[in-house]
Scaffold this motif. Structure first.
Motif, PDB file in Angstrom:
ATOM      1  N   VAL A 160       2.845  -4.847  12.904  1.00 15.32           N
ATOM      2  CA  VAL A 160       2.947  -4.111  11.640  1.00 15.32           C
ATOM      3  C   VAL A 160       4.428  -4.068  11.274  1.00 15.32           C
ATOM      4  CG1 VAL A 160       2.530  -1.911  10.475  1.00 15.32           C
ATOM      5  CG2 VAL A 160       0.928  -2.723  12.226  1.00 15.32           C
ATOM      6  N   ASP A 161       4.805  -4.751  10.191  1.00 13.28           N
ATOM      7  CA  ASP A 161       6.219  -4.860   9.851  1.00 13.28           C
ATOM      8  C   ASP A 161       6.680  -3.702   8.973  1.00 13.28           C
ATOM      9  OD1 ASP A 161       5.369  -5.384   7.257  1.00 13.28           O
ATOM     10  OD2 ASP A 161       6.084  -7.450   7.212  1.00 13.28           O
ATOM     11  N   GLY A 162       7.942  -3.763   8.582  1.00 15.91           N
ATOM     12  CA  GLY A 162       8.528  -2.670   7.812  1.00 15.91           C
ATOM     13  C   GLY A 162       7.878  -2.453   6.464  1.00 15.91           C
ATOM     14  N   ASP A 163       7.398  -3.519   5.825  1.00 18.87           N
ATOM     15  CA  ASP A 163       6.698  -3.366   4.543  1.00 18.87           C
ATOM     16  C   ASP A 163       5.475  -2.468   4.702  1.00 18.87           C
ATOM     17  OD1 ASP A 163       8.417  -4.872   3.018  1.00 18.87           O
ATOM     18  OD2 ASP A 163       7.154  -6.662   2.965  1.00 18.87           O
ATOM     19  N   SER A 182      10.847  -7.722   0.251  1.00 17.39           N
ATOM     20  CA  SER A 182       9.526  -7.137   0.481  1.00 17.39           C
ATOM     21  C   SER A 182       8.444  -8.031  -0.123  1.00 17.39           C
ATOM     22  CB  SER A 182       9.444  -5.740  -0.132  1.00 17.39           C
ATOM     23  OG  SER A 182      10.148  -4.809   0.655  1.00 17.39           O
ATOM     24  N   ASN A 183       7.373  -8.210   0.619  1.00 18.76           N
ATOM     25  CA  ASN A 183       6.299  -9.094   0.201  1.00 18.76           C
ATOM     26  C   ASN A 183       5.631  -8.582  -1.070  1.00 18.76           C
ATOM     27  OD1 ASN A 183       3.256 -10.105   0.438  1.00 18.76           O
ATOM     28  ND2 ASN A 183       4.520 -11.452   1.697  1.00 18.76           N
ATOM     29  N   LEU A 184       5.167  -9.513  -1.907  1.00 15.43           N
ATOM     30  CA  LEU A 184       4.516  -9.131  -3.151  1.00 15.43           C
ATOM     31  C   LEU A 184       3.265  -8.289  -2.887  1.00 15.43           C
ATOM     32  CD1 LEU A 184       4.570  -9.371  -6.224  1.00 15.43           C
ATOM     33  CD2 LEU A 184       3.230 -11.484  -6.015  1.00 15.43           C
ATOM     34  N   GLY A 185       2.637  -8.509  -1.730  1.00 17.42           N
ATOM     35  CA  GLY A 185       1.495  -7.686  -1.367  1.00 17.42           C
ATOM     36  C   GLY A 185       1.857  -6.212  -1.264  1.00 17.42           C
ATOM     37  N   PHE A 186       3.062  -5.921  -0.806  1.00 17.62           N
ATOM     38  CA  PHE A 186       3.547  -4.535  -0.761  1.00 17.62           C
ATOM     39  C   PHE A 186       3.633  -3.973  -2.174  1.00 17.62           C
ATOM     40  CE2 PHE A 186       7.316  -1.850  -1.391  1.00 17.62           C
ATOM     41  CZ  PHE A 186       7.005  -0.768  -0.583  1.00 17.62           C
ATOM     42  N   HIS A 187       4.181  -4.752  -3.096  1.00 14.00           N
ATOM     43  CA  HIS A 187       4.309  -4.297  -4.482  1.00 14.00           C
ATOM     44  C   HIS A 187       2.933  -4.026  -5.096  1.00 14.00           C
ATOM     45  CE1 HIS A 187       8.677  -5.029  -5.237  1.00 14.00           C
ATOM     46  NE2 HIS A 187       8.525  -5.828  -4.189  1.00 14.00           N
ATOM     47  N   HIS A 188       1.975  -4.895  -4.823  1.00 11.80           N
ATOM     48  CA  HIS A 188       0.636  -4.691  -5.349  1.00 11.80           C
ATOM     49  C   HIS A 188       0.009  -3.416  -4.797  1.00 11.80           C
ATOM     50  CE1 HIS A 188       0.007  -9.254  -6.357  1.00 11.80           C
ATOM     51  NE2 HIS A 188       0.861  -8.657  -7.170  1.00 11.80           N
ATOM     52  N   THR A 189       0.204  -3.166  -3.501  1.00  9.35           N
ATOM     53  CA  THR A 189      -0.342  -1.955  -2.875  1.00  9.35           C
ATOM     54  C   THR A 189       0.254  -0.706  -3.498  1.00  9.35           C
ATOM     55  OG1 THR A 189      -0.676  -3.123  -0.777  1.00  9.35           O
ATOM     56  CG2 THR A 189      -0.625  -0.714  -0.697  1.00  9.35           C
ATOM     57  N   MET A 190       1.557  -0.716  -3.707  1.00  8.72           N
ATOM     58  CA  MET A 190       2.213   0.448  -4.304  1.00  8.72           C
ATOM     59  C   MET A 190       1.742   0.649  -5.750  1.00  8.72           C
ATOM     60  SD  MET A 190       4.164   1.860  -1.981  1.00  8.72           S
ATOM     61  CE  MET A 190       2.612   1.606  -1.102  1.00  8.72           C
ATOM     62  N   ARG A 191       1.610  -0.432  -6.495  1.00  6.65           N
ATOM     63  CA  ARG A 191       1.132  -0.333  -7.877  1.00  6.65           C
ATOM     64  C   ARG A 191      -0.265   0.286  -7.923  1.00  6.65           C
ATOM     65  NH1 ARG A 191      -0.385  -5.950  -9.975  1.00  6.65           N
ATOM     66  NH2 ARG A 191      -2.084  -5.446  -8.524  1.00  6.65           N
ATOM     67  N   ASP A 192      -1.136  -0.171  -7.039  1.00 10.99           N
ATOM     68  CA  ASP A 192      -2.514   0.329  -7.029  1.00 10.99           C
ATOM     69  C   ASP A 192      -2.578   1.801  -6.608  1.00 10.99           C
ATOM     70  OD1 ASP A 192      -3.237  -2.207  -7.760  1.00 10.99           O
ATOM     71  OD2 ASP A 192      -3.927  -2.805  -5.765  1.00 10.99           O
ATOM     72  N   GLY A 233      -0.326   3.985  -7.500  1.00 14.11           N
ATOM     73  CA  GLY A 233       0.394   4.783  -8.487  1.00 14.11           C
ATOM     74  C   GLY A 233       1.833   5.067  -8.107  1.00 14.11           C
ATOM     75  N   ILE A 234       2.405   4.178  -7.281  1.00 10.48           N
ATOM     76  CA  ILE A 234       3.780   4.350  -6.813  1.00 10.48           C
ATOM     77  C   ILE A 234       4.646   3.224  -7.371  1.00 10.48           C
ATOM     78  CG2 ILE A 234       5.290   4.411  -4.777  1.00 10.48           C
ATOM     79  CD1 ILE A 234       2.866   5.453  -3.180  1.00 10.48           C
ATOM     80  N   ALA A 235       5.763   3.585  -7.996  1.00 10.56           N
ATOM     81  CA  ALA A 235       6.700   2.590  -8.520  1.00 10.56           C
ATOM     82  C   ALA A 235       7.601   2.097  -7.390  1.00 10.56           C
ATOM     83  CB  ALA A 235       7.545   3.190  -9.637  1.00 10.56           C
ATOM     84  N   VAL A 236       8.113   0.880  -7.538  1.00 13.82           N
ATOM     85  CA  VAL A 236       9.027   0.301  -6.543  1.00 13.82           C
ATOM     86  C   VAL A 236      10.356  -0.018  -7.220  1.00 13.82           C
ATOM     87  CG1 VAL A 236       9.450  -1.558  -4.904  1.00 13.82           C
ATOM     88  CG2 VAL A 236       7.124  -0.700  -5.235  1.00 13.82           C
ATOM     89  N   HIS A 237      11.425   0.572  -6.693  1.00 11.72           N
ATOM     90  CA  HIS A 237      12.786   0.236  -7.143  1.00 11.72           C
ATOM     91  C   HIS A 237      13.341  -0.796  -6.167  1.00 11.72           C
ATOM     92  CE1 HIS A 237      16.745   0.986  -9.031  1.00 11.72           C
ATOM     93  NE2 HIS A 237      17.195   0.674  -7.822  1.00 11.72           N
ATOM     94  N   GLY A 256      -3.620  -1.869   6.976  1.00 13.45           N
ATOM     95  CA  GLY A 256      -4.442  -2.869   6.290  1.00 13.45           C
ATOM     96  C   GLY A 256      -4.447  -2.755   4.782  1.00 13.45           C
ATOM     97  N   VAL A 257      -3.895  -1.664   4.243  1.00 11.56           N
ATOM     98  CA  VAL A 257      -3.843  -1.531   2.781  1.00 11.56           C
ATOM     99  C   VAL A 257      -2.899  -2.553   2.162  1.00 11.56           C
ATOM    100  CG1 VAL A 257      -4.410   0.920   2.867  1.00 11.56           C
ATOM    101  CG2 VAL A 257      -2.010   0.230   2.832  1.00 11.56           C
ATOM    102  N   VAL A 258      -1.970  -3.094   2.969  1.00 13.38           N
ATOM    103  CA  VAL A 258      -1.046  -4.121   2.467  1.00 13.38           C
ATOM    104  C   VAL A 258      -1.596  -5.500   2.830  1.00 13.38           C
ATOM    105  CG1 VAL A 258       1.287  -5.069   2.563  1.00 13.38           C
ATOM    106  CG2 VAL A 258       0.941  -2.591   2.695  1.00 13.38           C
ATOM    107  N   GLN A 259      -2.025  -6.230   1.833  1.00 14.56           N
ATOM    108  CA  GLN A 259      -2.497  -7.594   2.030  1.00 14.56           C
ATOM    109  C   GLN A 259      -1.358  -8.545   1.689  1.00 14.56           C
ATOM    110  OE1 GLN A 259      -5.587  -8.316   3.318  1.00 14.56           O
ATOM    111  NE2 GLN A 259      -5.724  -6.087   3.545  1.00 14.56           N
ATOM    112  N   LYS A 260      -0.675  -9.024   2.724  1.00 17.18           N
ATOM    113  CA  LYS A 260       0.508  -9.848   2.504  1.00 17.18           C
ATOM    114  C   LYS A 260       0.141 -11.224   1.971  1.00 17.18           C
ATOM    115  CE  LYS A 260       3.962  -9.564   5.266  1.00 17.18           C
ATOM    116  NZ  LYS A 260       4.877  -9.621   6.449  1.00 17.18           N
ATOM    117  N   LEU A 261       0.916 -11.678   1.006  1.00 17.38           N
ATOM    118  CA  LEU A 261       0.736 -13.023   0.484  1.00 17.38           C
ATOM    119  C   LEU A 261       1.415 -14.026   1.407  1.00 17.38           C
ATOM    120  CD1 LEU A 261       0.101 -11.300  -2.109  1.00 17.38           C
ATOM    121  CD2 LEU A 261       1.002 -13.247  -3.394  1.00 17.38           C
TER     122      LEU A 261
END
Length: 447
Positions: free
Chosen positions: A258-261, A288-298, A300-304, A366-371
């Motif tokens: 389980v990595d830092g993302d 950070s992997n795009l999968g992390f960004h998708h998880t945060m978006r879903d 309701g969390i913004a990523v700076h 598992g909520v982060v599905q890495k691309l």
């Protein structure tokens, strides 16, 4: 003299690049630059180190430099970097000096500097220290007699830090079985005790530092021994720290990494649910992997997004008054509780989430599905030409349009070598590979 400071302090091969003479000069200069009191009281510096053998030599040089500048020196001994940052703040010191090369192999060492409050230095302050070292200006004033600095041990330094990190956990971790890998580093004397006091059943590996074995086939950069130990003990999870314990990576009960993302996503969602994630925003780097960004978006969390390096994560947290940020490498910063990446705080937060939800680490991560991702280092003769090339820009734009929201492209010139790093994420590994090699060919033709 070339630039002294890298992305995380002064670092190099001990007694070759990083000599005792240089360590003394840096310490003297730092005491001069960072001590801006009215002159009625002497500056105070806290000094700590990781257990690598060269730390003894460099600690002696740093202490001599500080005392010769008139500073009162508090020796904290061997302890994690985040502990040194915490103690710099809790003691009201003007300066903190941590002697460590973090995850680097044993022959290397480094000097990390903290200003009042335990904060890493901004670029302007690092530049002032470099100018002082290069010009010898820190030698202009040499106190004598009673003005020379004194040196004393800082009592209960490790216990002060342990109490601090334990105060961040509001529930017992009883029922969780953990294997912690301390990398034969600074966490060896603190991490197993902290996790046990938090309520977990703890099995420890990498807890026999001898000065030479730090990060040697173990710790956050070598997860094989931790995976084996988790399976052997039937543990709920494994936690791996690096040599100075400012990182945390994890392993599930089945031995999956389980990595830092993923850790950042789990911790961000926990804070978000409690209403404790400021502005519902988390800070991450461009890696950070795009999968992390998708998880945060879903969620309701913004990523700076920032440049690579925990210092840039910290700068963004402070500038935007945010509470949590981190990197893929396992550096997570909980700004409410720490001024730098803290592996023990991260481990406790991760386990507290497991305890409060009753979910396994595999379920949470598992909520982060890495691309699928590929990174190609392309040798070039002119990094600037690549950065300014219209042909490269057009190729990148075309690929971004091709991938849409299902992929990502990042071209990043190396800061130290004549390389351009081409990173591509796509829905399949085959597509990522094809696109990355296509872009790498264009970069090579231009550079």
């Amino acid at each position: 003299m070339g630039r002294l400071f890298g992305t995380d302090g002064v670092r190099g091969r001990a007694n070759s690049d990083l000599t005792p003479e240089l360590a003394l000069a840096v310490a003297r200069a730092a005491a001069s630059v960072l001590s801006d009191r009215d002159g009625t009281s002497r500056p105070v510096a806290v000094v700590g180190r990781d257990p690598r053998a060269s730390g003894e030599m460099l600690e002696a040089a740093v202490v001599a430099g500080l005392a010769s500048a008139g500073a009162e020196v508090l020796l904290a001994g061997v302890l994690p970097t985040p502990a040194l940052a915490h103690l710099t703040g809790s003691t009201g010191a003007d300066l903190g000096v941590m002697i460590s090369a973090s995850h680097n192999p044993m022959p290397d060492n480094g000097i990390k500097l903290f200003s009042r409050g335990g904060h890493k230095l901004p670029d302007a302050v690092e530049a002032a220290i470099e100018r002082s070292v290069a010009g010898g200006t820190s030698d202009d004033h040499r106190p004598t007699g009673a003005a020379i600095g004194r040196v004393r041990a800082l009592p209960d330094a490790a216990e002060d830090y342990a109490r601090h990190v334990l105060s961040t956990v509001d529930r017992s971790l009883e029922g969780l079985t953990l294997v912690v890998d301390c990398a034969h580093g600074a966490a060896a004397a603190t991490a197993p005790d902290v996790y046990r006091r938090a309520g977990a059943t703890v099995h420890a590996i990498g807890c026999e530092p001898d000065g030479w074995n730090i990060n040697d086939g173990i710790g956050s950069t070598h997860l094989g021994p931790l995976i084996d130990a988790v399976r052997t003990h039937g543990a709920d999870l494994g936690i791996a720290h690096d040599g100075d314990a400012d990182r945390c990576l994890a392993v599930t009960a089945d031995g999956d990494v389980v990595d830092g993302d993923a850790i950042l996503a789990v911790c961000a969602m926990a804070l978000h649910e409690r209403g404790a994630l400021k502005d519902d925003t988390v800070v991450a780097t461009v890696m950070s992997n795009l999968g992390f960004h998708h998880t945060m978006r879903d969620a309701g969390i913004a990523v700076h997004t920032t440049a690579v390096g925990d210092r840039y994560v910290l700068e963004a947290l402070k500038a935007h008054d945010l509470s949590l940020g981190g990197e893929q490498s396992g550096h997570l910063v909980f700004l409410e509780h720490a001024t730098t990446g803290d592996g023990l705080l991260t481990g406790l937060a991760l386990m507290a989430r497991m305890s409060s939800t009753g979910a396994s680490l595999a379920e949470l991560a598992g909520v982060v599905q890495k691309l699928p991702q590929i990174l190609i280092n392309v040798p070039v003769t002119d990094r600037i030409a690549v950065a300014e090339s219209d042909a490269v820009a057009e190729a990148v734009n075309a690929v971004e349009a091709e991938l849409g929201d299902d992929g990502r492209v990042l071209l990043r010139p190396s800061g130290t070598e004549q390389l351009v790093r081409v990173m591509v994420e796509a829905p399949t590994q085959e597509q990522a590979d094809e696109v990355a090699h296509r872009l790498a060919g264009i970069v090579a033709s231009v550079g």
